[in-house]
Design an enzyme around this catalytic site. Structure first.
Site, PDB file in Angstrom:
ATOM      1  N   GLU A  86       0.830  -1.198   0.000  1.00 45.92           N
ATOM      2  CA  GLU A  86       0.000   0.000   0.000  1.00 45.92           C
ATOM      3  C   GLU A  86       0.871   1.256   0.000  1.00 45.92           C
ATOM      4  O   GLU A  86       0.606   2.229  -0.725  1.00 45.92           O
ATOM      5  CB  GLU A  86      -0.887  -0.033   1.244  1.00 45.92           C
ATOM      6  CG  GLU A  86      -1.982   1.020   1.282  1.00 45.92           C
ATOM      7  CD  GLU A  86      -2.886   0.770   2.472  1.00 45.92           C
ATOM      8  OE1 GLU A  86      -3.799  -0.072   2.353  1.00 45.92           O
ATOM      9  OE2 GLU A  86      -2.659   1.393   3.532  1.00 45.92           O
ATOM     10  N   GLY A 217       1.919  31.942 -25.603  1.00 42.76           N
ATOM     11  CA  GLY A 217       1.367  31.503 -26.883  1.00 42.76           C
ATOM     12  C   GLY A 217       0.321  32.496 -27.348  1.00 42.76           C
ATOM     13  O   GLY A 217      -0.094  33.408 -26.621  1.00 42.76           O
ATOM     14  N   MET A 218      -0.121  32.352 -28.589  1.00 41.87           N
ATOM     15  CA  MET A 218      -1.114  33.271 -29.156  1.00 41.87           C
ATOM     16  C   MET A 218      -2.449  33.132 -28.433  1.00 41.87           C
ATOM     17  O   MET A 218      -2.685  32.178 -27.682  1.00 41.87           O
ATOM     18  CB  MET A 218      -1.302  32.975 -30.645  1.00 41.87           C
ATOM     19  CG  MET A 218      -1.798  31.577 -30.946  1.00 41.87           C
ATOM     20  SD  MET A 218      -2.071  31.244 -32.691  1.00 41.87           S
ATOM     21  CE  MET A 218      -3.716  31.916 -32.903  1.00 41.87           C
ATOM     22  N   GLY A 219      -3.332  34.097 -28.643  1.00 45.32           N
ATOM     23  CA  GLY A 219      -4.641  34.073 -28.016  1.00 45.32           C
ATOM     24  C   GLY A 219      -5.475  32.902 -28.497  1.00 45.32           C
ATOM     25  O   GLY A 219      -5.375  32.467 -29.643  1.00 45.32           O
ATOM     26  N   GLY A 220      -6.316  32.378 -27.597  1.00 45.59           N
ATOM     27  CA  GLY A 220      -7.239  31.322 -27.986  1.00 45.59           C
ATOM     28  C   GLY A 220      -6.692  29.922 -27.902  1.00 45.59           C
ATOM     29  O   GLY A 220      -7.393  28.963 -28.239  1.00 45.59           O
ATOM     30  N   GLY A 222      -5.656  28.352 -25.096  1.00 45.46           N
ATOM     31  CA  GLY A 222      -6.005  27.669 -23.857  1.00 45.46           C
ATOM     32  C   GLY A 222      -4.962  27.798 -22.767  1.00 45.46           C
ATOM     33  O   GLY A 222      -4.798  26.892 -21.944  1.00 45.46           O
ATOM     34  N   LYS A 223      -4.236  28.920 -22.745  1.00 44.35           N
ATOM     35  CA  LYS A 223      -3.223  29.125 -21.689  1.00 44.35           C
ATOM     36  C   LYS A 223      -3.880  29.167 -20.316  1.00 44.35           C
ATOM     37  O   LYS A 223      -3.386  28.570 -19.355  1.00 44.35           O
ATOM     38  CB  LYS A 223      -2.458  30.431 -21.962  1.00 44.35           C
ATOM     39  CG  LYS A 223      -1.699  30.452 -23.272  1.00 44.35           C
ATOM     40  CD  LYS A 223      -0.917  31.731 -23.472  1.00 44.35           C
ATOM     41  CE  LYS A 223      -1.833  32.943 -23.658  1.00 44.35           C
ATOM     42  NZ  LYS A 223      -2.637  32.867 -24.880  1.00 44.35           N
ATOM     43  N   THR A 224      -4.998  29.876 -20.222  1.00 42.68           N
ATOM     44  CA  THR A 224      -5.710  29.979 -18.946  1.00 42.68           C
ATOM     45  C   THR A 224      -6.259  28.633 -18.519  1.00 42.68           C
ATOM     46  O   THR A 224      -6.178  28.248 -17.344  1.00 42.68           O
ATOM     47  CB  THR A 224      -6.854  31.006 -19.060  1.00 42.68           C
ATOM     48  OG1 THR A 224      -6.317  32.269 -19.449  1.00 42.68           O
ATOM     49  CG2 THR A 224      -7.588  31.154 -17.743  1.00 42.68           C
TER      50      THR A 224
END
Length: 1068
Positions: A86, A217-220, A222-224
């Site tokens: 375990e 990275g560029m916008g859109g 999914g960094k957030t």
């Protein structure tokens, strides 16, 4: 996804591991009750297991579904093999995000670490019971050491009241568990691999350092989303945590002081803070948090001041703290000294399709009639999660016809919802930077970087370098592997839409024209204006065979036209007028005819004295080149790559030329004469040419350092090539049975094919797959005298001659796939790398020569050859998939490893199946460029003998950090990649289920001068109570086969004399 299942949203809050008969009805029972009273959902085996469940799988599942594991290490914990299994499972899950807290209940942590006292007694009993399962025993020992090193709680009788001790544990757990998890995404597709890479950068296991990492990275992209997932995964072990979202937007609306106040509230609970300036807030953050282990995430940062005000320096935060910054601007991270960065990539095709279908249909399976349009939407979105989510949501429950219509609309006019996000980066640019971006988006995407640099130089002067750098840092453009300027398709669409909006109905009033229909309309109807500065017309996109009917006067009104690019165009007549900006051909530095399918000849260019680059690649109709190109003194690059009908090339006297490209001119039978010395060409690749020899004047390329001939018609090479002063790398491949031709002056004047004067790099000669036979070596020793790296793989010779003994500079020799090679008559004295893979005819005497111990003593080596013999001088050998040893005080300087298996690794030609190395149970990571993947299975067993330190590990094995001073340290070398490959082949039916690819493994340690055998062991020193003393007689036996023979002889002799009534004393 293993990593994300153990987040703040796991099923169980706490998993309790304990020895039932020790503490079930006492300490552990009271701890469980206290946790339950506080609403902390806790797994305890006798409470949660349904009847009939097998306990081991159920417990394993419960551990995986828990956020925190508490291990109650009591007196008899280690006596239970169940508890130890375990514990191993819990510590494995720790690497995936499980928070592990040990409670040392009436035991000393050092007893657990060193397995003394009751823990030593328990392990001694296990040793007898499980003596056939050494690997299991080793895992238990390492697990006990690892758990003893973790930060936890220690209770001894008399320390305090037990209920208060339990209360402090519950209070701490309650505080950690009360943190709310963040919503990541409705459909978190494609996150797993990205989370893994970010986790490596964070290195949360290192508690004494502060790491600031950047996600850009560029916008859109999914960094957030990625940052939220990581936050949920790692937040628990920190004293406090804070996710500051929308930093750019909040900062613009409310200022930096507002963000600082939120941070102090979240991390310190300070509610009524009035800051007079952001500088005061920065000072407060620095002083109040420098002793706290915090997790801080700043999302969507776009200005330096935001980092200065909130993050400052790593020493603002306590040891073990982690800070994550997400941004579109890589330069911000660089400016702030953030060295650990991760660039978020677009989704691959499968992940993109999955995300689109989840948003559009809320399920995985779809009606087959949608497949085609879905694939086209995925192509249009080019892996951008934002676009996939927006389009999928907008077209939820729409028909195929509606999907088709919407896609055509998006192609003409992109979605406002998508543009709004992408346009944030554009709006942050300066005015001239916006123009450079629009120039590239409208006209120059896909161009070579050097071409873009030259073209934009005419418009913006020297400032263009700065502007291009800013666009790269803001993730608006990037360079691909071939130095082409690229940008995401939707970023390009955004730029083109911005330009189109200047004059949606009248393209003649726009600054840039790129669509063929718009340009043809302007040329036909003379609707151009002075606003037009760039026209880029590529008929290869459409209208291929159309002839443009025009008057020839369309350029009259375009007085500001500065750049005109027309590819593969057919016009009814030539232009009557050029604007002033296009008339200065005398200053032209770049002339590019690449891909002009109708071009038949290169005209006289003598009127272009400033030309630096001339390129006419892949002009399929080109048959003639004017002699004038051979006398352009400033020309630096000349390319005729892939001109398949070109039969001759003019003589060259180009003193400035640096690059000459003639490969794949499949009708060119003669290399051009070189009329004078040309010292600037350092690299020349001649691939796919029917030329049979190189002219004597070839020697005028006096600066040549690398020469490659691949798949050419070469039948002979002049020995005088050897006299070229700087040639240090010569590669010839797939040139059938070529031969050296002696120079007129006589062979005695000709030296090594690699110049002894070459100043840089490795002196390398390669003649792969050229059908060479034994007569190739008749030229003797001189041809190879200064070669350091010799590659003769894939040829037909049967011997390596005796003169190889004299090649003192040769350190790397490749004869892989030389299936007729039988004898090795000489081995170079300084050879380090030797590859003889698939040399199936090698004699036993040659293989014995390769097993000589002296070959491996003086230098680091990597040898591979056919065979399955284990050298008798190896210290340790095993039939399993791993080998191991123990050391103390100092890590051995030279460790030789052996593997016998019919496999080949990937990468460089000498690469072995790189093993995984564990020191005290901790995996030693490779450098990023190293792989342990298996490439293929060989027909016969091969022997790999290599120095372990030839594998590029990070941090020099981490031995200083992982090894324990003055204690025994365990080193295990595992060939897991071979086992994984074996499993794949069994599943494919290529291998029988009973078959094993690994026939043997082994280790030999070369002792340094002055070192003793006492600090190296090949058995477990902790099995004996005298582990810290000198090895016993039986332990000494294990140190090597030769020592075993001597010891056994003495022991057996004494036994015989004792049996016949004599004592050992009498024998002596």
């Amino acid at each position: 996804m293993a990593a994300t299942t153990r987040s703040l949203a796991s099923i169980y809050d706490v998993f309790l591991s304990f020895r039932g008969e020790d503490t079930r009805h006492g300490f552990t029972g009271n701890l469980y009750k206290a946790l339950d009273n506080r609403g902390i959902y806790t797994f305890i085996d006798d409470q949660e297991l349904p009847r009939g469940d097998e306990i081991t799988p159920a417990l394993s599942k419960a551990i995986q579904e828990s956020r925190i594991a508490i291990i109650v290490l009591s007196q008899n914990y280690a006596s239970s093999s169940f508890c130890l299994d375990e514990l191993v499972t819990i510590l494995h899950c720790k690497s995936e995000g499980l928070l592990v807290i040990p409670v040392f209940y009436k035991v000393d942590p050092s007893d657990v670490r060193h397995q003394k006292g009751s823990y030593g007694e328990a392990m001694a009993k296990h040793q007898k019971r499980f003596k056939a399962k050494k690997e299991k025993l080793q895992k238990w020992r390492m697990a006990l050491k690892q758990v003893a090193d973790l930060s936890g709680y220690h209770f001894e009788d008399g320390d305090a009241y037990e209920y208060k001790f339990i209360g402090s544990i519950v209070e701490e757990l309650s505080r950690k568990i009360s943190r709310a998890s963040l919503h990541v995404a409705d459909y978190p597709v494609g996150l797993e691999s990205q989370v893994t890479k970010v986790m490596k950068l964070l290195d949360v296991a290192s508690h004494d350092v502060v790491h600031i990492i950047g996600i850009h990275g560029m916008g859109g992209l999914g960094k957030t989303t990625l940052a939220r997932e990581v936050y949920n995964l790692i937040a628990l072990p920190f004293d406090e945590s804070c996710f500051l979202q929308n930093v750019r937007e909040e900062s613009n609306k409310h200022g930096l002081k507002h963000l600082q106040s939120i941070l102090l509230l979240k991390l310190l609970g300070e509610k009524d803070i009035t800051l007079t300036s952001w500088q005061e807030g920065a000072s407060m953050i620095q002083h109040r948090l420098r002793r706290k282990k915090v997790l801080l995430i700043l999302d969507d940062v776009d200005k330096r001041e935001q980092l200065k005000a909130i993050v400052g320096r790593p020493d603002w935060f306590g040891p073990g703290s982690r800070v994550i910054v997400t941004t579109r601007d890589k330069h911000l991270l660089k400016y702030h000294g953030v060295e650990r960065t991760y660039e978020v990539k677009v989704l691959n095709h499968n992940a993109a399709l999955q995300l689109l279908t989840r948003n559009a249909f809320k399920r995985g399976k779809i009606d087959p009639s949608y497949e085609d349009v879905l694939y086209r939407v995925v192509t249009y979105a080019s892996g951008l999660p934002l676009a996939l989510e927006v389009i999928g949501s907008n077209l939820f429950e729409k028909t195929v016809t509606e999907w088709e219509s919407a896609l055509e609309h998006y192609k003409r006019i992109p979605s406002d919802e998508i543009l709004e996000i992408l346009k944030v980066s554009f709006d942050a640019l300066g005015e001239e930077q916006k123009n450079v971006f629009l120039d590239i988006a409208c006209c120059f995407k896909g161009y070579k970087w050097t071409e873009v640099d030259d073209i934009l130089g005419a418009l913006y002067g020297n400032c263009k370098k700065h502007h291009l750098g800013v666009l790269v840092e803001k993730s608006l453009i990037k360079l691909d592997l071939f130095d082409n300027v690229e940008m995401h398709d939707l970023i390009q669409d955004m730029g083109r839409e911005i330009e189109r909006q200047r004059s949606p109905e009248e393209p003649g009033k726009c600054k840039r024209l790129w669509l063929p229909k718009d340009i043809i309309q302007v040329l036909k109807h003379n609707t151009g204006t002075s606003k037009i500065e760039i026209i880029c017309l590529n008929f290869s996109i459409s209208h291929k065979e159309e002839t443009v009917e025009w008057s020839g006067n369309a350029f009259v009104k375009m007085e500001n036209l500065k750049i005109l690019i027309i590819r593969n165009g057919k016009f009814s007549k030539g232009p009557n007028y050029f604007p002033e900006g296009l008339r200065k051909l005398g200053h032209l530095t770049v002339l590019n005819f690449d891909g002009c399918k109708f071009l038949t000849q290169i005209p006289d260019v003598s009127d272009l004295p400033n030309l630096k680059e001339l390129s006419f690649k892949k002009c399929e109709s080109l048959v003639a080149v004017d002699d004038s190109i051979g006398f352009l003194n400033k020309l630096k690059k000349l390319s005729a790559y892939g001109c398949s009908k070109l039969t001759s090339f003019p003589p060259l006297n180009l003193t400035s030329l640096e690059t000459l490209e003639l490969s794949h001119c499949s009708s060119l039978e003669y290399f051009p004469e070189i009329l004078g010395e040309m010292e600037n060409i350092e690299r020349l690749e001649l691939n796919g040419l029917p030329i049979k020899e190189l002219p004597f004047s070839f020697q005028n390329l006096i600066g040549l350092r690398l020469l490659t001939l691949w798949n050419c018609g070469i039948v002979q090479l002049r020995c005088s090539l050897a006299m070229m002063p700087n040639l240090f790398q010569f590669q010839i491949e797939k040139c059938n049975r070529w031969q050296w031709v002696e120079s007129d002056e006589g062979e005695e004047k000709v030296g090594s094919i690699i110049s002894s004067e070459a100043r840089f790099g490795t002196h390398s000669f390669s003649a792969k797959n050229c059908n060479l036979c034994d007569d190739f070596f008749l030229t003797g020793f001189k041809r190879f005298a200064h070669v350091g790296d010799l590659n003769l793989s894939g040829n037909n010779f049967t011997i390596l001659p005796e003169f190889f003994k004299e090649l003192q500079f040769l350190h790397s020799l490749d004869v892989n796939d030389c299936q007729h090679l039988q004898e090795i008559r000489g081995i170079p004295p300084n050879l380090m790398f030797f590859g003889a893979r698939n040399c199936v005819s090698l004699t036993s005497s040659s293989k014995s020569m390769l097993l000589n111990q002296e070959l491996y003593e003086a230098r680091r080596t990597q040898f591979v050859f056919k065979g399955a013999s284990i050298p008798e001088w190896f210290d340790q050998q095993s039939s399993g998939h791993s080998s191991s040893f123990w050391f103390r005080n100092k890590f051995p300087a030279k460790i030789l490893c052996l593997l016998i298996a019919p496999v080949s690794g990937v990468g460089f030609r000498f690469v072995k199946p790189n093993p995984k190395v564990f020191i005290n149970g901790k995996f030693q990571e490779f450098e990023p460029r190293v792989t342990d993947r298996i490439k293929s299975m060989l027909k016969l067993d091969h022997t790999y003998i290599f120095d372990l330190k030839e594998i590029p590990f990070k941090n020099n094995y981490l031995s200083e950090e992982v090894a324990r001073e003055k204690e025994w340290n365990h080193v295990e070398v595992r060939y897991e990649s071979v086992l994984e490959y074996e499993k794949e082949k069994k599943e494919e039916g290529v291998l029988d289920l009973e078959s094993s690819l690994i026939k043997a493994t082994g280790i030999h340690i070369f002792r340094e001068e002055g070192s003793t055998d006492e600090d190296i062991r090949f058995d477990d020193p902790y099995l004996s109570s005298s582990a810290s003393e000198s090895p016993s007689f039986l332990q000494t036996i294990a140190l090597g086969t030769r020592k075993f023979s001597i010891a056994f002889f003495l022991f057996f002799s004494c036994f015989l004399f004792h049996y016949f009534g004599f004592s050992c004393q009498k024998f002596t």
